[in-house]
Design a protein around this motif. Structure first.
Motif, PDB file in Angstrom:
ATOM      1  N   GLU A  69      22.232  -6.457  -7.947  1.00 30.34           N
ATOM      2  CA  GLU A  69      23.026  -7.535  -8.528  1.00 30.34           C
ATOM      3  C   GLU A  69      22.851  -8.858  -7.791  1.00 30.34           C
ATOM      4  OE1 GLU A  69      27.081  -6.550  -9.385  1.00 30.34           O
ATOM      5  OE2 GLU A  69      26.531  -4.534 -10.032  1.00 30.34           O
ATOM      6  N   GLU A  70      22.611  -8.789  -6.477  1.00 32.28           N
ATOM      7  CA  GLU A  70      22.471  -9.989  -5.661  1.00 32.28           C
ATOM      8  C   GLU A  70      21.003 -10.235  -5.328  1.00 32.28           C
ATOM      9  OE1 GLU A  70      25.039 -12.003  -4.764  1.00 32.28           O
ATOM     10  OE2 GLU A  70      26.299 -10.701  -6.004  1.00 32.28           O
ATOM     11  N   PRO A  71      20.556 -11.504  -5.310  1.00 33.55           N
ATOM     12  CA  PRO A  71      19.182 -11.789  -4.886  1.00 33.55           C
ATOM     13  C   PRO A  71      18.916 -11.233  -3.486  1.00 33.55           C
ATOM     14  CG  PRO A  71      20.177 -13.731  -5.861  1.00 33.55           C
ATOM     15  CD  PRO A  71      21.271 -12.708  -5.713  1.00 33.55           C
ATOM     16  N   GLY A  72      17.794 -10.570  -3.342  1.00 27.11           N
ATOM     17  CA  GLY A  72      17.436  -9.978  -2.062  1.00 27.11           C
ATOM     18  C   GLY A  72      18.078  -8.632  -1.811  1.00 27.11           C
ATOM     19  N   GLY A  73      18.884  -8.162  -2.758  1.00 27.75           N
ATOM     20  CA  GLY A  73      19.542  -6.871  -2.625  1.00 27.75           C
ATOM     21  C   GLY A  73      18.606  -5.732  -2.961  1.00 27.75           C
ATOM     22  N   VAL A  74      18.954  -4.561  -2.485  1.00 29.85           N
ATOM     23  CA  VAL A  74      18.140  -3.370  -2.721  1.00 29.85           C
ATOM     24  C   VAL A  74      18.625  -2.676  -3.991  1.00 29.85           C
ATOM     25  CG1 VAL A  74      17.462  -1.141  -1.766  1.00 29.85           C
ATOM     26  CG2 VAL A  74      17.736  -3.108  -0.246  1.00 29.85           C
ATOM     27  N   PRO A  75      17.717  -2.437  -4.930  1.00 32.25           N
ATOM     28  CA  PRO A  75      18.101  -1.732  -6.159  1.00 32.25           C
ATOM     29  C   PRO A  75      18.569  -0.307  -5.870  1.00 32.25           C
ATOM     30  CG  PRO A  75      15.953  -2.771  -6.412  1.00 32.25           C
ATOM     31  CD  PRO A  75      16.315  -2.852  -4.963  1.00 32.25           C
ATOM     32  N   ASP A  76      19.382   0.218  -6.776  1.00 32.56           N
ATOM     33  CA  ASP A  76      19.792   1.618  -6.680  1.00 32.56           C
ATOM     34  C   ASP A  76      18.602   2.503  -7.036  1.00 32.56           C
ATOM     35  OD1 ASP A  76      22.443   1.022  -6.046  1.00 32.56           O
ATOM     36  OD2 ASP A  76      23.012   0.893  -8.167  1.00 32.56           O
ATOM     37  N   LEU A  77      18.368   3.503  -6.201  1.00 33.86           N
ATOM     38  CA  LEU A  77      17.268   4.422  -6.480  1.00 33.86           C
ATOM     39  C   LEU A  77      17.653   5.385  -7.589  1.00 33.86           C
ATOM     40  CD1 LEU A  77      16.116   5.290  -2.854  1.00 33.86           C
ATOM     41  CD2 LEU A  77      14.997   3.771  -4.496  1.00 33.86           C
ATOM     42  N   PRO A  78      16.697   5.702  -8.448  1.00 36.47           N
ATOM     43  CA  PRO A  78      16.983   6.665  -9.524  1.00 36.47           C
ATOM     44  C   PRO A  78      17.089   8.081  -8.964  1.00 36.47           C
ATOM     45  CG  PRO A  78      14.679   6.082  -9.538  1.00 36.47           C
ATOM     46  CD  PRO A  78      15.326   5.212  -8.501  1.00 36.47           C
ATOM     47  N   GLU A  79      17.829   8.895  -9.652  1.00 42.00           N
ATOM     48  CA  GLU A  79      17.918  10.319  -9.316  1.00 42.00           C
ATOM     49  C   GLU A  79      16.740  11.036  -9.961  1.00 42.00           C
ATOM     50  OE1 GLU A  79      20.131  12.035  -7.419  1.00 42.00           O
ATOM     51  OE2 GLU A  79      20.972  10.084  -6.850  1.00 42.00           O
ATOM     52  N   PRO A  80      16.085  11.919  -9.227  1.00 39.87           N
ATOM     53  CA  PRO A  80      14.968  12.646  -9.837  1.00 39.87           C
ATOM     54  C   PRO A  80      15.473  13.628 -10.883  1.00 39.87           C
ATOM     55  CG  PRO A  80      15.408  13.477  -7.633  1.00 39.87           C
ATOM     56  CD  PRO A  80      16.298  12.291  -7.830  1.00 39.87           C
TER      57      PRO A  80
ATOM     58  N   ALA B 198      11.412 -11.813  -3.900  1.00 45.51           N
ATOM     59  CA  ALA B 198       9.971 -11.827  -3.644  1.00 45.51           C
ATOM     60  C   ALA B 198       9.672 -11.404  -2.210  1.00 45.51           C
ATOM     61  CB  ALA B 198       9.386 -13.207  -3.929  1.00 45.51           C
ATOM     62  N   ALA B 199      10.447 -11.911  -1.249  1.00 46.12           N
ATOM     63  CA  ALA B 199      10.231 -11.554   0.159  1.00 46.12           C
ATOM     64  C   ALA B 199      10.452 -10.058   0.377  1.00 46.12           C
ATOM     65  CB  ALA B 199      11.148 -12.378   1.061  1.00 46.12           C
ATOM     66  N   LEU B 200      11.512  -9.524  -0.218  1.00 49.99           N
ATOM     67  CA  LEU B 200      11.803  -8.097  -0.091  1.00 49.99           C
ATOM     68  C   LEU B 200      10.663  -7.262  -0.678  1.00 49.99           C
ATOM     69  CD1 LEU B 200      13.795  -5.789   0.599  1.00 49.99           C
ATOM     70  CD2 LEU B 200      14.798  -6.126  -1.672  1.00 49.99           C
ATOM     71  N   MET B 201      10.226  -7.627  -1.875  1.00 52.01           N
ATOM     72  CA  MET B 201       9.177  -6.868  -2.553  1.00 52.01           C
ATOM     73  C   MET B 201       7.853  -6.960  -1.791  1.00 52.01           C
ATOM     74  SD  MET B 201       8.275  -7.001  -6.578  1.00 52.01           S
ATOM     75  CE  MET B 201       7.226  -5.792  -7.357  1.00 52.01           C
TER      76      MET B 201
ATOM     77  N   HIS C 262       8.295  -2.416  -9.445  1.00 52.87           N
ATOM     78  CA  HIS C 262       9.003  -2.999 -10.600  1.00 52.87           C
ATOM     79  C   HIS C 262       9.775  -1.916 -11.354  1.00 52.87           C
ATOM     80  CE1 HIS C 262       8.029  -7.208 -10.675  1.00 52.87           C
ATOM     81  NE2 HIS C 262       6.727  -7.009 -10.751  1.00 52.87           N
ATOM     82  N   LEU C 263       9.171  -0.749 -11.535  1.00 54.15           N
ATOM     83  CA  LEU C 263       9.857   0.335 -12.242  1.00 54.15           C
ATOM     84  C   LEU C 263      11.097   0.801 -11.483  1.00 54.15           C
ATOM     85  CD1 LEU C 263       6.897   2.568 -13.507  1.00 54.15           C
ATOM     86  CD2 LEU C 263       7.970   0.590 -14.625  1.00 54.15           C
ATOM     87  N   LEU C 264      11.100   0.623 -10.165  1.00 53.52           N
ATOM     88  CA  LEU C 264      12.246   1.012  -9.335  1.00 53.52           C
ATOM     89  C   LEU C 264      13.285  -0.104  -9.204  1.00 53.52           C
ATOM     90  CD1 LEU C 264      10.428   2.992  -6.514  1.00 53.52           C
ATOM     91  CD2 LEU C 264      11.815   3.922  -8.390  1.00 53.52           C
ATOM     92  N   GLY C 265      13.061  -1.230  -9.887  1.00 50.55           N
ATOM     93  CA  GLY C 265      14.060  -2.298  -9.902  1.00 50.55           C
ATOM     94  C   GLY C 265      13.764  -3.487  -9.015  1.00 50.55           C
ATOM     95  N   TYR C 266      12.628  -3.478  -8.343  1.00 47.42           N
ATOM     96  CA  TYR C 266      12.264  -4.618  -7.496  1.00 47.42           C
ATOM     97  C   TYR C 266      11.600  -5.690  -8.344  1.00 47.42           C
ATOM     98  CZ  TYR C 266      13.495  -1.847  -3.493  1.00 47.42           C
ATOM     99  OH  TYR C 266      14.212  -1.116  -2.586  1.00 47.42           O
ATOM    100  N   ASP C 267      11.768  -6.953  -7.935  1.00 50.40           N
ATOM    101  CA  ASP C 267      11.204  -8.061  -8.683  1.00 50.40           C
ATOM    102  C   ASP C 267      10.884  -9.199  -7.730  1.00 50.40           C
ATOM    103  OD1 ASP C 267      10.324  -9.584 -10.879  1.00 50.40           O
ATOM    104  OD2 ASP C 267      11.905  -8.749 -12.136  1.00 50.40           O
ATOM    105  N   HIS C 268      10.334 -10.275  -8.271  1.00 49.79           N
ATOM    106  CA  HIS C 268       9.969 -11.435  -7.461  1.00 49.79           C
ATOM    107  C   HIS C 268      10.346 -12.725  -8.169  1.00 49.79           C
ATOM    108  CE1 HIS C 268       6.393 -11.261 -10.078  1.00 49.79           C
ATOM    109  NE2 HIS C 268       6.326  -9.983  -9.723  1.00 49.79           N
TER     110      HIS C 268
END
Length: 167
Positions: A80-91, A147-150, A135-141
């Protein structure tokens, strides 16, 4: 059980290039970086040419030009926040893996970029696959913090594969 990548080859040059092995290594490295062990996930990969990816880029992004890689996450996983870590999907499980989404990669653009940048083509393609999976895991730039996180994640994951910093 390992992660599964379902590849559709529209351009046979990708088979000769060894894309499946690179994709498997990239996916394994990404999942390992997150402690997911690669279990219970499905990724669909379209190995295509510039004409096909230009059509996809036009349809989905309104940009009528070829690009190196496109991705379509199956769910919105972004933080939700810039630079935040996306929630990981459950397998999921072996019979019903969690579908992470789709990636398309274009042969001519990838090879031209590698040549122009003086990079090993396999290293460049592996970087683009790692990028697409992130990108599929929710990271973006989209913004600087994301962008720095990714980029930091990509660099760390690629280093684990023996690939130099692409940036």
């Amino acid at each position: 059980m390992e992660q599964s990548v379902e590849t559709v080859f529209e351009d046979d040059r990708w088979q000769a290039f060894g894309l499946e092995a690179l994709t498997g290594a990239a996916a394994h490295a990404v999942f390992q970086a997150f402690g997911l062990a690669g279990s219970g996930f499905m990724i669909s990969l379209l190995a295509c040419d510039d004409a096909r990816i230009a059509a996809l880029n036009t349809e989905f992004r309104g940009k009528p030009v070829p690009t190196n890689v496109l991705s379509w996450p199956s769910d919105e996983r972004a933080a939700e926040e810039p630079g935040g870590v996306p929630d990981l999907p459950e397998p999921g499980d072996q019979d019903d893996p969690e579908e992470l989404g789709d990636i398309a990669i274009a042969f001519e653009t990838c090879m031209a970029e590698a040549a122009l940048q003086g990079k090993d083509p396999r290293h460049h393609v592996t970087h683009l696959l790692v990028h697409g999976i992130l990108h599929l895991l929710g990271y973006d730039h989209i913004d600087d913090e994301d962008a720095a996180l990714m980029e930091n994640l990509e660099t760390r994951i690629l280093a684990g594969l023996g690939i130099p910093d692409p940036y």
